[in-house]
Design an enzyme around this catalytic site. Structure first.
Site, PDB file in Angstrom:
ATOM      1  N   GLY A  15       0.829  -1.215   0.000  1.00 16.15           N
ATOM      2  CA  GLY A  15       0.000   0.000   0.000  1.00 16.15           C
ATOM      3  C   GLY A  15       0.854   1.252   0.000  1.00 16.15           C
ATOM      4  N   ASP A  36       0.445  -8.660   1.710  1.00 14.83           N
ATOM      5  CA  ASP A  36      -0.654  -7.822   1.189  1.00 14.83           C
ATOM      6  C   ASP A  36      -1.583  -8.704   0.368  1.00 14.83           C
ATOM      7  OD1 ASP A  36      -2.133  -5.655  -0.231  1.00 14.83           O
ATOM      8  OD2 ASP A  36      -0.548  -4.400   0.611  1.00 14.83           O
ATOM      9  N   GLY A  41      -3.987  -2.492  -2.129  1.00 11.79           N
ATOM     10  CA  GLY A  41      -2.551  -2.332  -2.387  1.00 11.79           C
ATOM     11  C   GLY A  41      -2.261  -2.504  -3.866  1.00 11.79           C
ATOM     12  N   TYR A 150     -14.655   1.255   9.642  1.00  6.17           N
ATOM     13  CA  TYR A 150     -13.219   1.544   9.786  1.00  6.17           C
ATOM     14  C   TYR A 150     -12.915   2.012  11.208  1.00  6.17           C
ATOM     15  CZ  TYR A 150      -8.663   3.658   8.574  1.00  6.17           C
ATOM     16  OH  TYR A 150      -7.330   4.003   8.495  1.00  6.17           O
TER      17      TYR A 150
END
Ligand code: UDP
Length: 325
Positions: A15, A36, A41, A150
């Protein structure tokens, strides 16, 4: 004495920030395992590392069991969709990587007796009612709103990190990252920096959400990486804000992007997304005191470099580059 290189695992290593961390650790002659799953990413971010002897990329979803035979000194958990658009598109992977991914990486650090660093976020403060935000502020988060996936995942991640610290005696660090920008952000990640630069380079209108009176404080990635590395090497186990304290309204930020990219773009106003924080500015007293860290790069200088980088990426990506008018 053993000459074994220090070994670090960076999740989200392909990322924006993860890949810069990989660069930094390789420059410090460490061995880097970059993990990842590539949902947000990008392999392009680590392409220049593929032939490095001390670098290994492992494509894996860190929300699922992960094993590594090697000795590990540091685990940095940076995997997560990190833009509001991305975590709206991937709500469940966002919750899982913050919750299950944190559990799995903490377990790895415990098994390996490694130091652990969690990438947390200013989003743990939600739409803050205290300004600027100090680490002691508990936040104002809507758990069931669109950003809750989040915010709450990162709040859980902080809680489980502190539980491993207190219960298992794990050596942990938590960085609360405020808005950061620079090369390797995804042009279409929906965040304000890539959006405005992309729009400006194509002479399209810059989309300011709401009236543009909401504020953010933007940190250039080099400053942020330095702050994270200092935190990692420090003995500070409580969360630390890392970000730039220069606060701008989004409208002023749009005007700056227009000026620096010499564009013909106008500014248009669109509706403000739900729960968009009205103001955000880190209090970085603790980072200054304990890490002797403060940001060095002025917004105008960092933005010029970022605009130049996006111009290059757009032209090499064969998506038209900058249109002549
Ligand atoms: N924003 C905007 N136009 C855009 C993208 C974002 O006005 O095209 C605003 C957004 O509403 C927010 C701020 O810019 O107030 C920063 O948004 P971003 O998505 O970068 O991240 P956030 O700080 O909200 O997590």
């Amino acid at each position: 004495m053993s000459s074994r290189k220090k070994t670090v695992v960076v999740t989200g290593g392909a990322g924006f920030l993860g890949s810069h961390l990989c660069d930094r650790f390789l420059a410090e002659d460490m061995k880097v395992f970059c993990v990842d799953n590539l949902i947000t990413g990008n392999l392009l971010n680590i392409e220049h590392l593929k032939d490095e002897r001390n670098f290994r990329f492992i494509q894996h979803d860190i929300s699922k069991e992960f094993r590594l035979g090697d000795k590990v000194d540091y685990v940095l958990h940076f995997a997560s969709p990190a833009s509001p658009v991305d975590y709206l598109n991937y709500p469940i992977p966002t919750l899982k990587v913050g919750a299950l991914g944190s559990h799995i990486t903490l377990g790895l650090a415990k098994l390996k007796k490694a130091r652990y660093l969690l990438a947390s976020t200013s989003e743990v403060y939600g739409d803050p009612q205290v300004h600027p935000q100090k680490e002691s502020y508990w936040g104002h988060v809507n758990p069931i709103g669109p950003r809750g996936v989040y915010d709450e995942a990162k709040r859980f991640a902080e809680a489980i990190t502190m539980a491993y610290y207190r219960y298992h005696g794990l050596d942990t660090r938590i960085v609360r990252i405020f808005n950061t920008y620079g090369p390797r952000m995804r042009i279409n990640d929906g965040r304000v920096v890539p959006n405005f630069i992309h729009q400006a380079l194509y002479h399209k209108p810059l989309t300011v959400y709401g009236r543009g009176t909401q504020t953010r404080s933007f940190c250039y990635y080099t400053d942020l990486i330095e702050g994270i590395v200092r935190l990692l090497k420090s003995n500070v186990t409580m969360p630390i804000n890392i970000g730039n304290a220069d606060e701008f309204t989004i409208l002023r930020f749009a005007q700056l992007v227009v000026r620096l990219s010499h564009t013909q773009s106008k500014i248009v106003y669109q509706s403000l997304p739900q729960d968009d924080p009205k103001q955000r500015q880190p209090d970085i007293t603790l980072a200054k005191r304990y890490l002797r860290w403060s940001p060095k790069v002025k917004l105008e200088d960092g933005l010029k470099k970022t605009i130049r980088w996006f111009e290059g990426r757009l032209s090499t990506a064969g998506v038209g580059g900058r249109k002549k008018i």
